[in-house]
Design a protein around this motif. Structure first.
Motif, PDB file in Angstrom:
ATOM      1  N   ARG A  12       0.834  -1.205   0.000  1.00 14.72           N
ATOM      2  CA  ARG A  12       0.000   0.000   0.000  1.00 14.72           C
ATOM      3  C   ARG A  12       0.874   1.263   0.000  1.00 14.72           C
ATOM      4  N   CYS A  13       1.954   1.219   0.753  1.00 16.19           N
ATOM      5  CA  CYS A  13       2.875   2.367   0.772  1.00 16.19           C
ATOM      6  C   CYS A  13       3.500   2.570  -0.599  1.00 16.19           C
ATOM      7  N   PHE A  14       3.888   1.463  -1.240  1.00 13.23           N
ATOM      8  CA  PHE A  14       4.458   1.555  -2.577  1.00 13.23           C
ATOM      9  C   PHE A  14       3.464   2.159  -3.561  1.00 13.23           C
ATOM     10  N   LEU A  15       2.202   1.707  -3.473  1.00 11.58           N
ATOM     11  CA  LEU A  15       1.181   2.199  -4.399  1.00 11.58           C
ATOM     12  C   LEU A  15       0.865   3.667  -4.149  1.00 11.58           C
ATOM     13  N   THR A  16       0.966   4.110  -2.894  1.00 12.72           N
ATOM     14  CA  THR A  16       0.785   5.533  -2.599  1.00 12.72           C
ATOM     15  C   THR A  16       1.863   6.361  -3.285  1.00 12.72           C
ATOM     16  N   LEU A  17       3.100   5.891  -3.216  1.00 11.85           N
ATOM     17  CA  LEU A  17       4.189   6.579  -3.917  1.00 11.85           C
ATOM     18  C   LEU A  17       3.973   6.540  -5.426  1.00 11.85           C
ATOM     19  N   THR A  18       3.385   5.449  -5.901  1.00 10.80           N
ATOM     20  CA  THR A  18       3.101   5.343  -7.333  1.00 10.80           C
ATOM     21  C   THR A  18       2.137   6.431  -7.784  1.00 10.80           C
ATOM     22  N   MET A  19       1.100   6.687  -6.981  1.00 11.74           N
ATOM     23  CA  MET A  19       0.145   7.744  -7.336  1.00 11.74           C
ATOM     24  C   MET A  19       0.816   9.107  -7.337  1.00 11.74           C
ATOM     25  N   MET A  20       1.748   9.309  -6.421  1.00 10.10           N
ATOM     26  CA  MET A  20       2.447  10.595  -6.373  1.00 10.10           C
ATOM     27  C   MET A  20       3.335  10.801  -7.594  1.00 10.10           C
ATOM     28  N   VAL A  21       3.714   9.702  -8.246  1.00  8.58           N
ATOM     29  CA  VAL A  21       4.488   9.803  -9.482  1.00  8.58           C
ATOM     30  C   VAL A  21       3.560   9.850 -10.697  1.00  8.58           C
ATOM     31  N   ALA A  22       2.473   9.068 -10.650  1.00 10.82           N
ATOM     32  CA  ALA A  22       1.581   8.961 -11.804  1.00 10.82           C
ATOM     33  C   ALA A  22       0.819  10.267 -12.061  1.00 10.82           C
ATOM     34  N   ILE A  23       0.413  10.955 -10.994  1.00  9.29           N
ATOM     35  CA  ILE A  23      -0.353  12.196 -11.177  1.00  9.29           C
ATOM     36  C   ILE A  23       0.461  13.262 -11.906  1.00  9.29           C
ATOM     37  N   PRO A  24       1.690  13.570 -11.485  1.00  7.41           N
ATOM     38  CA  PRO A  24       2.474  14.551 -12.253  1.00  7.41           C
ATOM     39  C   PRO A  24       2.764  14.094 -13.679  1.00  7.41           C
ATOM     40  N   ALA A  25       3.016  12.796 -13.863  1.00  6.81           N
ATOM     41  CA  ALA A  25       3.324  12.294 -15.204  1.00  6.81           C
ATOM     42  C   ALA A  25       2.142  12.438 -16.142  1.00  6.81           C
ATOM     43  N   ASN A  26       0.922  12.246 -15.625  1.00  2.80           N
ATOM     44  CA  ASN A  26      -0.261  12.341 -16.481  1.00  2.80           C
ATOM     45  C   ASN A  26      -0.750  13.771 -16.649  1.00  2.80           C
ATOM     46  N   LEU A  27      -0.472  14.627 -15.664  1.00  2.00           N
ATOM     47  CA  LEU A  27      -0.897  16.020 -15.781  1.00  2.00           C
ATOM     48  C   LEU A  27       0.136  16.892 -16.488  1.00  2.00           C
ATOM     49  N   ASN A  28       1.368  16.387 -16.623  1.00  2.00           N
ATOM     50  CA  ASN A  28       2.409  17.173 -17.285  1.00  2.00           C
ATOM     51  C   ASN A  28       2.015  17.591 -18.700  1.00  2.00           C
ATOM     52  N   PRO A  29       1.472  16.685 -19.547  1.00  2.00           N
ATOM     53  CA  PRO A  29       1.039  17.124 -20.882  1.00  2.00           C
ATOM     54  C   PRO A  29      -0.075  18.163 -20.843  1.00  2.00           C
ATOM     55  N   THR A  30      -0.966  18.050 -19.838  1.00  2.00           N
ATOM     56  CA  THR A  30      -2.055  19.029 -19.720  1.00  2.00           C
ATOM     57  C   THR A  30      -1.507  20.405 -19.409  1.00  2.00           C
ATOM     58  N   VAL A  31      -0.582  20.468 -18.444  1.00  2.00           N
ATOM     59  CA  VAL A  31       0.025  21.746 -18.084  1.00  2.00           C
ATOM     60  C   VAL A  31       0.825  22.306 -19.260  1.00  2.00           C
ATOM     61  N   LYS A  32       1.555  21.436 -19.935  1.00  2.00           N
ATOM     62  CA  LYS A  32       2.352  21.876 -21.081  1.00  2.00           C
ATOM     63  C   LYS A  32       1.463  22.426 -22.193  1.00  2.00           C
ATOM     64  N   SER A  33       0.325  21.776 -22.438  1.00  2.00           N
ATOM     65  CA  SER A  33      -0.618  22.267 -23.452  1.00  2.00           C
ATOM     66  C   SER A  33      -1.198  23.612 -23.048  1.00  2.00           C
ATOM     67  N   GLY A  34      -1.479  23.772 -21.734  1.00  2.00           N
ATOM     68  CA  GLY A  34      -1.990  25.061 -21.262  1.00  2.00           C
ATOM     69  C   GLY A  34      -0.988  26.179 -21.453  1.00  2.00           C
ATOM     70  N   VAL A  35       0.294  25.889 -21.187  1.00  2.00           N
ATOM     71  CA  VAL A  35       1.344  26.900 -21.388  1.00  2.00           C
ATOM     72  C   VAL A  35       1.458  27.261 -22.863  1.00  2.00           C
ATOM     73  N   GLN A  36       1.430  26.270 -23.740  1.00  2.00           N
ATOM     74  CA  GLN A  36       1.525  26.533 -25.175  1.00  2.00           C
ATOM     75  C   GLN A  36       0.313  27.302 -25.682  1.00  2.00           C
ATOM     76  N   PHE A  37      -0.858  26.995 -25.132  1.00  2.00           N
ATOM     77  CA  PHE A  37      -2.068  27.726 -25.533  1.00  2.00           C
ATOM     78  C   PHE A  37      -1.974  29.187 -25.103  1.00  2.00           C
ATOM     79  N   ARG A  38      -1.471  29.413 -23.884  1.00  2.00           N
ATOM     80  CA  ARG A  38      -1.299  30.781 -23.401  1.00  2.00           C
ATOM     81  C   ARG A  38      -0.306  31.547 -24.279  1.00  2.00           C
TER      82      ARG A  38
END
Length: 209
Positions: free
Chosen positions: A142-168
């Motif tokens: 469970r501890c490992f999977l918690t760390l996994t979510m902390m890595v997965a969220i930035p990895a999946n939101l990075n393209p969204t943030v990057k697209s927002g910056v490019q749109f701006r």
């Protein structure tokens, strides 16, 4: 904790964190497989657990649709990852994609099969719920999977943030001078970190909601 990991402009900056997800998947696969024989012997033919069934159809099948949507959304990282390859040929990218999919299929299948055989009809959607809270091997998972979510969220939101910056930048683009370069005060990249932080916080708030 998550916002600083979403600030890099490309996913290659997170390459040292990504193995956490693989390690967690491998660890949980091994733990579930190791405990499967004992759990199967204890629960087989017991009341409330039933017999082994090859296929079961139920309305719970549609609960997995959200996982399918999440898996589809992971394709947002395909182009950024391909762009960071040293030699980004189609052959190399196909080879990497095939290896990743086979690797995930093997270990998720191992968790699915051994997890079902462990608890049969009493298997929960979240297999970890079936295990005793004092099962320290599962607790570590469970501890490992918690760390996994902390890595997965930035990895999946990075393209969204990057697209927002490019749109701006596309909206606020200003004509460059014919001679010379833009001064530091005129460069739109100066306020990019602040914009990325703001957009990251908004994305995290939307996900939490």
């Amino acid at each position: 904790l998550l916002v600083p990991m979403m600030l890099p402009s490309d996913l290659s900056k997170l390459k040292f964190l990504q193995p956490v997800s693989i390690m967690a998947l491998v660890y949980m696969s091994i733990v579930v497989a190791i405990e499967c024989p004992y759990s199967f012997t204890e629960h087989h033919n017991r009341h409330g657990f039933g017999q082994v069934r090859l296929v079961t159809f139920s309305w719970h099948f549609f609960e997995a649709f959200s996982l399918c949507v999440f898996a589809f959304n992971c394709h947002l990282n395909v182009i950024p990852i391909a762009d960071t390859l040293t030699n980004p040929t189609i052959h190399r990218f196909d080879k990497i994609s095939a290896r990743v999919n086979v690797f995930q299929w093997l270990f998720y299948s191992l968790i699915g099969v051994t997890g079902y055989l462990s608890f049969l009809d009493d298997t929960q959607s979240d297999i970890l719920i079936n295990y005793h809270p004092k099962d320290y091997l599962v607790a570590a998972g469970r501890c490992f999977l918690t760390l996994t979510m902390m890595v997965a969220i930035p990895a999946n939101l990075n393209p969204t943030v990057k697209s927002g910056v490019q749109f701006r930048d596309s909206i606020c683009r200003r004509d460059r001078p014919l001679l010379g370069s833009l001064s530091p005060t005129d460069d739109s990249s100066v306020d990019q970190p602040a914009f990325r932080i703001t957009l990251s916080v908004i994305c995290l708030a939307c996900q939490a909601a």
